[in-house]
Design a protein around this motif. Structure first.
Motif, PDB file in Angstrom:
ATOM      1  N   ALA A 149       0.830  -1.208   0.000  1.00 26.70           N
ATOM      2  CA  ALA A 149       0.000   0.000   0.000  1.00 26.70           C
ATOM      3  C   ALA A 149       0.862   1.255   0.000  1.00 26.70           C
ATOM      4  N   LEU A 150       1.842   1.300   0.891  1.00 35.72           N
ATOM      5  CA  LEU A 150       2.710   2.471   0.972  1.00 35.72           C
ATOM      6  C   LEU A 150       3.548   2.621  -0.294  1.00 35.72           C
ATOM      7  N   GLY A 151       4.054   1.492  -0.814  1.00 35.09           N
ATOM      8  CA  GLY A 151       4.851   1.548  -2.031  1.00 35.09           C
ATOM      9  C   GLY A 151       4.058   2.087  -3.201  1.00 35.09           C
ATOM     10  N   LEU A 152       2.822   1.611  -3.362  1.00 31.53           N
ATOM     11  CA  LEU A 152       1.978   2.109  -4.449  1.00 31.53           C
ATOM     12  C   LEU A 152       1.653   3.584  -4.260  1.00 31.53           C
ATOM     13  N   ALA A 153       1.371   3.984  -3.023  1.00 32.37           N
ATOM     14  CA  ALA A 153       1.019   5.376  -2.751  1.00 32.37           C
ATOM     15  C   ALA A 153       2.140   6.328  -3.156  1.00 32.37           C
ATOM     16  N   ILE A 154       3.386   5.864  -3.072  1.00 37.47           N
ATOM     17  CA  ILE A 154       4.527   6.709  -3.435  1.00 37.47           C
ATOM     18  C   ILE A 154       4.919   6.532  -4.897  1.00 37.47           C
ATOM     19  N   ALA A 155       5.080   5.278  -5.330  1.00 35.09           N
ATOM     20  CA  ALA A 155       5.636   5.009  -6.654  1.00 35.09           C
ATOM     21  C   ALA A 155       4.669   5.302  -7.788  1.00 35.09           C
ATOM     22  N   LEU A 156       3.398   4.984  -7.616  1.00 32.28           N
ATOM     23  CA  LEU A 156       2.459   5.105  -8.722  1.00 32.28           C
ATOM     24  C   LEU A 156       2.258   6.543  -9.193  1.00 32.28           C
ATOM     25  N   PRO A 157       2.007   7.522  -8.298  1.00 36.53           N
ATOM     26  CA  PRO A 157       1.846   8.900  -8.797  1.00 36.53           C
ATOM     27  C   PRO A 157       3.103   9.413  -9.507  1.00 36.53           C
ATOM     28  N   ILE A 158       4.282   9.044  -9.005  1.00 35.91           N
ATOM     29  CA  ILE A 158       5.521   9.507  -9.639  1.00 35.91           C
ATOM     30  C   ILE A 158       5.667   8.877 -11.020  1.00 35.91           C
ATOM     31  N   TYR A 159       5.389   7.577 -11.113  1.00 32.84           N
ATOM     32  CA  TYR A 159       5.470   6.877 -12.401  1.00 32.84           C
ATOM     33  C   TYR A 159       4.516   7.516 -13.418  1.00 32.84           C
ATOM     34  N   MET A 160       3.275   7.748 -13.004  1.00 30.54           N
ATOM     35  CA  MET A 160       2.289   8.307 -13.923  1.00 30.54           C
ATOM     36  C   MET A 160       2.634   9.743 -14.293  1.00 30.54           C
ATOM     37  N   ARG A 161       3.193  10.486 -13.369  1.00 33.64           N
ATOM     38  CA  ARG A 161       3.638  11.860 -13.671  1.00 33.64           C
ATOM     39  C   ARG A 161       4.786  11.843 -14.677  1.00 33.64           C
ATOM     40  N   GLU A 162       5.699  10.880 -14.546  1.00 34.77           N
ATOM     41  CA  GLU A 162       6.812  10.772 -15.485  1.00 34.77           C
ATOM     42  C   GLU A 162       6.336  10.332 -16.867  1.00 34.77           C
ATOM     43  N   ARG A 163       5.415   9.403 -16.899  1.00 30.48           N
ATOM     44  CA  ARG A 163       4.990   8.838 -18.190  1.00 30.48           C
ATOM     45  C   ARG A 163       3.960   9.712 -18.896  1.00 30.48           C
ATOM     46  N   TRP A 164       3.048  10.316 -18.138  1.00 34.55           N
ATOM     47  CA  TRP A 164       2.001  11.152 -18.725  1.00 34.55           C
ATOM     48  C   TRP A 164       1.989  12.520 -18.048  1.00 34.55           C
ATOM     49  N   PRO A 165       3.021  13.312 -18.230  1.00 31.04           N
ATOM     50  CA  PRO A 165       3.135  14.572 -17.489  1.00 31.04           C
ATOM     51  C   PRO A 165       1.996  15.543 -17.741  1.00 31.04           C
ATOM     52  N   ALA A 166       1.481  15.582 -18.981  1.00 31.08           N
ATOM     53  CA  ALA A 166       0.448  16.567 -19.288  1.00 31.08           C
ATOM     54  C   ALA A 166      -0.845  16.305 -18.539  1.00 31.08           C
ATOM     55  N   ALA A 167      -1.070  15.072 -18.107  1.00 34.27           N
ATOM     56  CA  ALA A 167      -2.278  14.755 -17.353  1.00 34.27           C
ATOM     57  C   ALA A 167      -2.164  15.165 -15.891  1.00 34.27           C
TER      58      ALA A 167
END
Length: 323
Positions: A149-167
């Motif tokens: 849970a903690l790993g997803l809470a940190i890693a997922l937003p950063i990953y999505m920001r890196e991959r789809w920054p405009a969103a």
């Protein structure tokens, strides 16, 4: 989500955030590996004829086989989020499994904190049928859930920001509001209000819709879980409203991440509980009447899908968004 982001855009989070994503992703995968180990032990034990007394060997193997598969997917998701080459994974399956995984686990963080303080998790050292599980198994399960849970809470937003920054870049209101329409927002608000009011009522101790024979299931732990569900449903609806109306102004990533997590939580937990209510493995019985279970979980699935559809529609209006 499309992959039109340039290398410059994907690097704008900074080295520190990228390092946090890597550590959190690997940490999530490692933590969930402990949970997977316990589930494998349970499956092997059942195959040798040692299932909990309230389950048949077949039911116990099937149930834990499903959670083994879910664990493997979760571990793979953590590894994808940790590695730069994880951006090569096709967007649709990545978004779906991230949506489900985050929905299952990230909203549980407040619950786990309050449960630890109030003792809501007491009595949870049970292998599913009333047979006490060894303490090391429960420790591994706890670490698996909390770490993932903690790993997803940190890693997922950063990953999505890196991959789809405009969103995720910019502020709410920088662009035209989401053309969801008043009727669409009203329908979502009605769905969420119905669920949130019901769950809040049960959290406060109400018993309407709860079977007299199973009211003991709505103990501290059950009420914490129900209240947590109500909280996240309201958070998600509020986040979609912010994105749809363009106010109040705030960093766009905040309502985007909250709506993504809330919609996944509504869908994933409702779908999972509906399966339990319909199939009733091991003689499972929900606290609420069967008809109430079907209706509330059906509303939860619908609300989650409506939220995600609105979120994807908003992303499609932005360069590099969904499409």
């Amino acid at each position: 989500m499309g992959d039109t982001a340039t290398p410059v855009e994907t690097d704008q989070v900074g080295a520190g955030w990228t390092a946090a994503r890597v550590v959190a992703g690997y940490g999530a995968a490692l933590s969930l590996s402990l949970y997977l180990a316990v589930k494998v032990v349970w499956v092997v034990a059942a195959l040798l004829g040692h299932a909990p007394s309230t389950f048949t060997d077949g039911d116990w193997v099937l149930l834990n086989g499903v959670t083994v598969a879910m664990s493997v997917v979760g571990i793979a998701l953590g590894l994808v989020l940790a590695q730069r080459r994880g951006r090569r994974v096709p967007a649709p399956p990545l978004v779906f499994f991230a949506w489900m995984g985050a929905g299952f686990l990230v909203p549980m963080i407040p619950y786990m904190l309050f449960s630890a303080v109030l003792g809501g998790g007491a009595g949870g050292g049970d292998s599913g049928g009333g047979d006490a599980a060894p303490s090391w198994e429960m420790v591994f399960i706890g670490i698996g859930f909390a770490g993932m849970a903690l790993g997803l809470a940190i890693a997922l937003p950063i990953y999505m920001r890196e991959r789809w920054p405009a969103a995720f870049l910019g502020r709410v209101g920088d662009r035209p509001p989401l053309p969801l329409g008043r009727s669409g927002l009203r329908a979502l608000h009605i769905l969420v209000a119905a669920l949130a009011l019901l769950w809040t009522y049960w959290t406060a101790g109400g018993t309407l819709g709860i079977t007299p024979a199973h009211r003991d299931l709505m103990d501290v732990n059950g009420r914490l879980l129900t209240g947590n569900s109500a909280l996240w449903a309201v958070i998600g609806a509020a986040a979609i409203r912010v994105i749809a109306t363009g106010r109040p102004r705030m960093p766009l990533w905040i309502p985007t991440a909250l709506a993504f997590t809330s919609s996944g939580s509504l869908f994933a937990w409702a779908a999972w509980k509906l399966l339990w209510a319909l199939l009733r493995p091991g003689g499972y019985a929900a606290a609420e009447y069967p008809a109430v279970s079907v209706v509330q979980h059906g509303l939860g699935i619908t609300a989650g899908i409506v939220m995600l559809a609105a979120l994807l529609k908003a992303a499609r209006t932005r360069r590099g968004g969904v499409g």
